[in-house]
Design an enzyme around this catalytic site. Sequence first.
Site, PDB file in Angstrom:
ATOM      1  N   ASP A 177       0.878  -1.209   0.000  1.00 43.58           N
ATOM      2  CA  ASP A 177       0.000   0.000   0.000  1.00 43.58           C
ATOM      3  C   ASP A 177       0.905   1.246   0.000  1.00 43.58           C
ATOM      4  O   ASP A 177       1.761   1.368   0.878  1.00 43.58           O
ATOM      5  CB  ASP A 177      -0.938   0.009   1.185  1.00 43.58           C
ATOM      6  CG  ASP A 177      -1.947  -1.142   1.116  1.00 43.58           C
ATOM      7  OD1 ASP A 177      -2.548  -1.323   0.029  1.00 43.58           O
ATOM      8  OD2 ASP A 177      -2.119  -1.824   2.130  1.00 43.58           O
ATOM      9  N   THR A 178       0.552   2.155  -0.795  1.00 42.15           N
ATOM     10  CA  THR A 178       1.483   3.216  -1.163  1.00 42.15           C
ATOM     11  C   THR A 178       0.711   4.432  -1.642  1.00 42.15           C
ATOM     12  O   THR A 178      -0.448   4.325  -2.008  1.00 42.15           O
ATOM     13  CB  THR A 178       2.402   2.689  -2.305  1.00 42.15           C
ATOM     14  OG1 THR A 178       3.064   1.511  -1.860  1.00 42.15           O
ATOM     15  CG2 THR A 178       3.424   3.700  -2.744  1.00 42.15           C
ATOM     16  N   ILE A 179       1.363   5.600  -1.643  1.00 38.76           N
ATOM     17  CA  ILE A 179       0.821   6.747  -2.360  1.00 38.76           C
ATOM     18  C   ILE A 179       1.805   7.150  -3.447  1.00 38.76           C
ATOM     19  O   ILE A 179       3.016   6.986  -3.290  1.00 38.76           O
ATOM     20  CB  ILE A 179       0.512   7.954  -1.442  1.00 38.76           C
ATOM     21  CG1 ILE A 179       1.785   8.517  -0.769  1.00 38.76           C
ATOM     22  CG2 ILE A 179      -0.543   7.575  -0.423  1.00 38.76           C
ATOM     23  CD1 ILE A 179       2.440   9.657  -1.469  1.00 38.76           C
TER      24      ILE A 179
END
Length: 569
Positions: free
Chosen positions: A377-379
């Site tokens: 999970d990342t931006i």
Amino acid sequence: MHKTILTIALGAVAVLAAGASAADRITGQSFATRSEVYAPHAMAATSHPLATQIALDVMKAGGSAVDAAIAANAALGLMEPTGNGIGGDLFAIVWDPKTQRLHGYNGSGRSPKSLTLAEFQRRGLTDIPPHGPLPVTVPGAVDGWFALHGRFGRRSMAQNLAPAIRYARDGHPVHETIAYYWDRSVPRLSQWPGFSEQFTIDGRAPRTGETWKNPHLANTLQAIADGGRDAFYKGRIARTIGDYFAANDGFLSYGDMAAHTGEWVDPVSTNYRGYDLWELPPSGQGIAALQILNLLEPYDLKAFGFGSPEHVHLFVEAKKLAFADRARWYADPDFHPAPVAKLVSKDYARERGKLISMERALREVQPGTPGQLDEGDTIYLTTADADGMMVSLIQSNYRGMGSGMAPPGLGFILQDRGEQFVLKAGHPNSFEPGKRPFHTIIPAFVTKDGKPWLSYGVMGGAMQPQGHAQILLNLIDFGMNLQEAGDAPRIQHDGSTEPAGQATAMSDGGEVDLETGFPYGTVRALMRKGHSVRFADGPYGGYQAIMVNPHGGWIGASESRKDGQAAGY
């Protein structure tokens, strides 16, 4: 991903608010859920509308694209803690219009120096746990902010962090996708000290539209604004982190924090049909996208057509070959240097490409040999300013909200990136003290004839290099516009040999996940070739992009599968 969100987001049959499908749009872009965004001066694309507006406000006030990226990233750590925060790492690529060149930064942290492979073996572990103190590595994001700001910033860091501090104190409404993932994280992470106290409301996740405040994070960001980089790595914050882990069966220490440094690195590239895709070298996985494109370049994908059996089959086979090398060669170059130049060469792709059959899917793939090579999970966000500076930045806590370890009074969670190490001596990605783990998060940039063309990324674990390659295929081979290229249904192959965990080798060809929108005839043809095709909600990544408008200014696009926004002025 939340199934109702997927219903809104997926491909040519996506259901829009008005009840029409994307194919009914009068512009003719059959996959686009909305139009591209055009602006003459500056552009920002992030996974949260408020962060996008913060980035634009910074540039309107005279800040550079780097200032805007830092301000947006700080806000996203507050607003989207399910994907990032100052307890995680950061990578960036910056186009500098003054020097007319790209600059790369690897802002990843290292493992605790007091933790050894023998300690994991003593505990009877064969994999590093996904949560708790053991997977925690030094957080590199704040260092990355100051390194980028030192070269390319115009406004003070106090000015850049002020919007996030204000929202942390006053509150902001939580968005839909973020609320969904937050709710999923709470049961898993509430056992770890400090998480429930700082990241729940009476033991539960905040709901969609509910106001969220994080005064502890506001205080931490204010300390960084006042005291600079060392306030985080050598001051009270670092001592609080060290004391917290010492009291909770952990190994990350004040000394580990104080010793941290990121590094400037040179991006590497390959040319695909006249366009140069630039990625950062290992310890990240970016060059896998370059290898995939090299393997696909000999084929006339345009003639096959988007969504054809040939398109999907060739992409999946190229991914298998690239990921076999990814598992063998990608690691911290300070410990195990990879033969990057050979891996991304056209000659190597031609040799490896002989393994691809148009008729049958590969079930097993070995990595290239040293003889051939010689050597969750990342931006993601991107910004572009009126002077032509462009930033491609990605930041993450790794799996979900990270380790769950939230030191008291600091308002952030430490990453669990160390889960990516292998507990096997001699493996390139084997755990060692003071080593950077294999990294999944990768920013991307494309130039054309030496000039900037596109800054983009597709967040989401192993989907990232697959997504990078697919976006370029959509733009270059299939003639899609910037928004359509991101909204078109995606392919994800799962099951390749991995560089992390027990690194189990692929023996059954893996699984092909196809988003809604691919013809059923393609699915049947893939099965005939030996592919295992399945349906999966949500593993297809999150896209943001800014393209240079040939008529002047910028073009922006944002991921329809998330809460984000592209906007400019």
